[in-house]
Design a protein around this motif. Structure first.
Motif, short mmCIF file in Angstrom:
data_model
loop_
_atom_site.label_atom_id
_atom_site.label_comp_id
_atom_site.label_asym_id
_atom_site.label_seq_id
_atom_site.Cartn_x
_atom_site.Cartn_y
_atom_site.Cartn_z
N SER A 240 7.21 9.00 -0.63
CA SER A 240 6.60 8.92 0.69
C SER A 240 5.92 7.56 0.88
O SER A 240 6.04 6.94 1.94
CB SER A 240 5.58 10.05 0.87
OG SER A 240 4.94 9.95 2.10
N ARG A 241 5.22 7.10 -0.14
CA ARG A 241 4.59 5.77 -0.07
C ARG A 241 5.64 4.67 0.08
O ARG A 241 5.45 3.73 0.83
CB ARG A 241 3.73 5.53 -1.30
CG ARG A 241 2.37 6.20 -1.24
CD ARG A 241 1.44 5.70 -2.33
NE ARG A 241 1.85 6.11 -3.67
CZ ARG A 241 1.53 7.26 -4.24
NH1 ARG A 241 0.78 8.12 -3.59
NH2 ARG A 241 1.93 7.56 -5.45
N ARG A 242 6.74 4.83 -0.65
CA ARG A 242 7.81 3.82 -0.54
C ARG A 242 8.43 3.82 0.86
O ARG A 242 8.76 2.76 1.40
CB ARG A 242 8.89 4.08 -1.59
CG ARG A 242 8.45 3.96 -3.04
CD ARG A 242 8.33 2.52 -3.53
NE ARG A 242 9.49 1.71 -3.28
CZ ARG A 242 10.61 1.67 -4.02
NH1 ARG A 242 10.72 2.43 -5.08
NH2 ARG A 242 11.61 0.87 -3.70
N GLU B 143 6.83 4.63 3.56
CA GLU B 143 5.82 4.01 4.41
C GLU B 143 5.82 2.49 4.27
O GLU B 143 5.54 1.78 5.24
CB GLU B 143 4.44 4.58 4.08
CG GLU B 143 3.38 4.21 5.09
CD GLU B 143 2.07 4.93 4.85
OE1 GLU B 143 1.14 4.70 5.64
OE2 GLU B 143 1.96 5.71 3.89
N GLU B 144 6.14 2.00 3.09
CA GLU B 144 6.24 0.55 2.91
C GLU B 144 7.35 -0.02 3.79
O GLU B 144 7.21 -1.11 4.35
CB GLU B 144 6.53 0.21 1.44
CG GLU B 144 5.38 0.40 0.51
CD GLU B 144 5.78 0.24 -0.96
OE1 GLU B 144 6.93 -0.17 -1.24
OE2 GLU B 144 4.95 0.55 -1.83
N HIS B 145 8.45 0.72 3.91
CA HIS B 145 9.56 0.27 4.76
C HIS B 145 9.29 0.51 6.24
O HIS B 145 9.80 -0.23 7.08
CB HIS B 145 10.85 0.99 4.37
CG HIS B 145 11.43 0.55 3.07
ND1 HIS B 145 12.05 -0.66 2.89
CD2 HIS B 145 11.45 1.15 1.85
CE1 HIS B 145 12.45 -0.78 1.64
NE2 HIS B 145 12.09 0.30 0.98
N LEU B 146 8.50 1.52 6.54
CA LEU B 146 8.19 1.88 7.93
C LEU B 146 6.68 2.03 8.09
O LEU B 146 6.16 3.13 8.25
CB LEU B 146 8.90 3.18 8.31
CG LEU B 146 10.41 3.21 8.13
CD1 LEU B 146 10.95 4.62 8.25
CD2 LEU B 146 11.08 2.29 9.15
N PRO B 147 5.93 0.93 8.05
CA PRO B 147 4.47 1.00 8.03
C PRO B 147 3.85 1.65 9.27
O PRO B 147 2.72 2.12 9.21
CB PRO B 147 4.03 -0.45 7.89
CG PRO B 147 5.21 -1.28 8.24
CD PRO B 147 6.43 -0.44 8.03
N THR B 148 4.56 1.69 10.37
CA THR B 148 3.99 2.29 11.58
C THR B 148 3.87 3.82 11.47
O THR B 148 3.19 4.44 12.28
CB THR B 148 4.83 1.94 12.82
OG1 THR B 148 6.17 2.39 12.61
CG2 THR B 148 4.81 0.45 13.09
N VAL C 10 2.34 5.55 9.11
CA VAL C 10 1.03 5.88 8.55
C VAL C 10 0.98 7.30 7.97
O VAL C 10 0.09 8.09 8.27
CB VAL C 10 -0.14 5.68 9.56
CG1 VAL C 10 -0.96 4.49 9.25
CG2 VAL C 10 0.30 5.72 10.98
N SER D 28 0.43 8.36 4.84
CA SER D 28 -0.69 8.65 3.93
C SER D 28 -1.99 8.89 4.68
O SER D 28 -2.78 9.75 4.29
CB SER D 28 -0.85 7.53 2.89
OG SER D 28 -1.05 6.30 3.54
N ASP D 29 -2.22 8.17 5.78
CA ASP D 29 -3.43 8.39 6.58
C ASP D 29 -3.41 9.78 7.22
O ASP D 29 -4.42 10.48 7.24
CB ASP D 29 -3.57 7.32 7.67
CG ASP D 29 -3.89 5.95 7.10
OD1 ASP D 29 -4.23 5.86 5.89
OD2 ASP D 29 -3.79 4.96 7.85
#
Length: 151
Positions: free
Chosen positions: A89-91, A93-98, A100, A102-103
């Protein structure tokens, strides 16, 4: 060719599927233990606490201990798969930071803790382990009663 995000998403899904499968196996095992323990306790109640009933009560101890160990192992494997899913999931989010992700997860977690402050701290695996400890304890208690009654 699949994009990085598609690959990560598939790996994320696989980890959750594995965790779900483990929970299903744990539920099946616990149901079986409950059925066998209920039958054994019913049989013991029907026949009375004679020395011959040790053949029923002593295996209950082993059955309960096995249930505890199996639940602990299922929990350990489940934690592994959930941690792997969070990593994927974090990975993503790294590719698709919008996104969010984890927040959002942290916010839901905090809301759940506020809504259910006491029960939130109770771990589900601990409840299942308690059930299996109860099976082992009932077998042990009945066995002790049989031994002391016959002496």
């Amino acid at each position: 060719m699949a994009s990085d995000v598609e690959v990560l998403l598939q790996m994320y899904r696989e980890q959750h599927d594995q965790a779900r499968q483990l929970e299903s196996q744990r539920a099946s095992l616990s149901n079986l233990v409950i059925v066998v323990a209920s039958a054994a306790l019913g049989f013991t109640a029907q026949r009375g606490l004679a020395m011959t009933m040790l053949i029923v009560t002593l295996p209950l101890v082993g059955l309960g201990i096995y249930g505890v160990l199996a639940c602990l192992k299922y929990h350990e494997r489940s934690v592994l798969h959930h941690r792997a899913a969070r990593q994927f999931s974090r990975r993503i989010e790294e590719h698709l930071p919008t996104l969010v992700i984890s927040d959002d997860w942290a916010e839901l977690h905090a809301q759940q803790q506020l809504r259910f402050p006491k029960i939130f701290r109770v771990r589900l695996y601990a409840l299942w382990i308690t059930l299996h400890v109860g099976v082992a304890a009932s077998g042990a208690a009945l066995s002790v009663v049989i031994f002391t009654h016959e002496l």
